[in-house]
Design an enzyme around this catalytic site. Structure first.
Site, mmCIF file in Angstrom:
data_model
loop_
_atom_site.group_PDB
_atom_site.id
_atom_site.type_symbol
_atom_site.label_atom_id
_atom_site.label_comp_id
_atom_site.label_asym_id
_atom_site.label_seq_id
_atom_site.Cartn_x
_atom_site.Cartn_y
_atom_site.Cartn_z
ATOM 1 N N CYS A 249 -3.957 -0.274 10.373
ATOM 2 C CA CYS A 249 -3.895 -1.190 9.316
ATOM 3 C C CYS A 249 -3.889 -2.650 9.642
ATOM 4 C CB CYS A 249 -2.921 -1.001 8.283
ATOM 5 S SG CYS A 249 -2.990 -2.033 6.837
ATOM 6 N N CYS B 298 0.883 -1.164 -0.117
ATOM 7 C CA CYS B 298 0.190 0.143 -0.013
ATOM 8 C C CYS B 298 0.770 1.191 -0.075
ATOM 9 C CB CYS B 298 -0.907 -0.036 1.204
ATOM 10 S SG CYS B 298 -2.098 1.403 1.098
ATOM 11 N N CYS C 197 -1.433 3.822 7.377
ATOM 12 C CA CYS C 197 -2.600 3.839 8.326
ATOM 13 C C CYS C 197 -2.089 3.124 9.643
ATOM 14 C CB CYS C 197 -3.782 3.365 7.953
ATOM 15 S SG CYS C 197 -4.435 4.119 6.287
HETATM 16 S S1 SF4 Z 1 -5.843 0.627 6.197
HETATM 17 FE FE1 SF4 Z 1 -3.735 -0.430 5.215
HETATM 18 S S2 SF4 Z 1 -4.172 -1.111 3.124
HETATM 19 FE FE2 SF4 Z 1 -5.834 0.498 3.679
HETATM 20 S S3 SF4 Z 1 -5.215 2.486 3.018
HETATM 21 FE FE3 SF4 Z 1 -4.307 2.150 5.281
HETATM 22 S S4 SF4 Z 1 -2.220 1.274 4.884
HETATM 23 FE FE4 SF4 Z 1 -3.391 0.925 3.104
#
Ligand code: SF4
Length: 312
Positions: free
Chosen positions: A79, A72, A76
């Site tokens: 995540c 990604c 986040c």
């Molecule tokens: S939650 Fe994980 S997969 Fe989704 S945008 Fe954020 S970092 Fe990327």
């Protein structure tokens, strides 16, 4: 006829990392005006489903989430599907696995990640979406994305094969997005969200929003922004701890500072109770589903292995 051996069949299914769900009730909630006409299951496929039910064999994988990448462009902090590997199944193998799932009764596919549009600048997921709609003729084809890498050109090329696009948005305040890990440098996540909303309308793709409620956005009032965007569904998740993914020694994230209590989550839901498209997903519910999916996946894989011996 498939030429694959039971072992390679099993391996492909493992690589696909499917989360299976037989609960049609949850996924057949009416989404006004978005769904393209569904082809009823008839003939041999319907017969096979009946046969499986009679045998008490593996459940039908009606609805499948295919997390084909863990990579990604965002980071986040909460995540729970982090980039622990960069492996992506080659396109033709992925299509073969999807065809097997269709043969086993799949009706709905959702592509997710990581970020699905990272692989080959969206071409990979575009080709899978096209394959699922054009060749497999699935009634429902959807993608969950952070939206940052989607261009209008993609809609021109693949929009007609996509039923639903769900975009993650946790805040309408860019500073909060940066705190969460959804920063894009000079790009603005909220502006992009509005562009995506317009493209979905222009190309007849149903538009959904997913939000994870956490320590940084818990006090936010999103009523006006959500109503203005008018998604067919706003799925609101409580920030979730998953050992080994966003918590613990091997984890790539530390979710602890993002977690909120059940009462906090209820408070957020109550503040947004007048948004009619809101669908809440509490931690308890998601944890139950994760457990349920694991159980179903194991049962289903066993069933397919057995069946492959008999039929192929
Ligand atoms: S939650 Fe994980 S997969 Fe989704 S945008 Fe954020 S970092 Fe990327």
């Amino acid at each position: 006829m498939w030429t694959t051996s039971p072992f390679s069949y099993y391996k492909i299914l493992l690589s696909l990392f499917v989360a299976l769900c037989c609960s049609l009730a949850r996924l057949s909630l009416p989404l006004r005006g978005w769904r393209r006409p569904a082809a009823p299951v008839r003939g041999a496929a319907a017969g096979r489903q009946r046969e499986r039910r009679r045998d008490g064999a593996a459940p039908t994988p009606t609805s499948v989430n295919y997390h084909f990448t863990r990579q990604c462009n965002y980071k986040c902090g909460f995540c729970f599907h982090t980039a622990k590997t960069s492996f992506v199944l080659p396109l033709e193998e992925a299509k073969r696995g999807l065809a097997m799932l269709k043969e086993a009764g799949m009706e709905k596919i959702n592509f997710s990640g990581g970020e699905p549009f990272l692989q080959d600048r969206g071409e990979f997921v575009g080709k899978l979406v096209q394959f699922c709609k054009q060749v497999l003729k699935l009634p429902s084809v959807s993608i969950v994305s952070n939206g940052s890498m989607i261009r209008e050109q993609w809609f021109k090329k693949y929009g007609e094969y996509l039923d639903i696009l769900a975009i993650s948005c946790d805040s309408f305040d860019e500073e909060v997005n940066v705190l969460i890990g959804r920063g894009q440098g000079k790009k603005n996540h909220v502006e992009k969200l509005h562009k995506l909303r317009k493209w979905c309308r222009d190309y007849a793709v149903a538009f959904k929003i997913n939000s994870v409620i956490n320590r940084f956005n818990i006090e936010e009032d999103m009523n006006e922004q959500i109503k203005a965007l008018n998604p067919v569904r706003w799925k609101v998740f409580q920030c979730l701890l998953i050992e080994g993914e966003n918590c613990g020694e091997d984890a790539l994230r530390e979710v602890e500072k993002f977690l909120i209590s059940d009462d906090d989550f209820e408070r957020f839901l109550d503040r947004h109770k007048n948004v009619s498209c809101l669908v809440p997903e509490s931690n308890q519910k998601v944890k139950l589903e994760v457990a349920f999916h694991s159980y179903i996946l194991a049962k289903w894989k066993y069933g397919l292995r057995t069946r492959s011996f008999h039929a192929y």
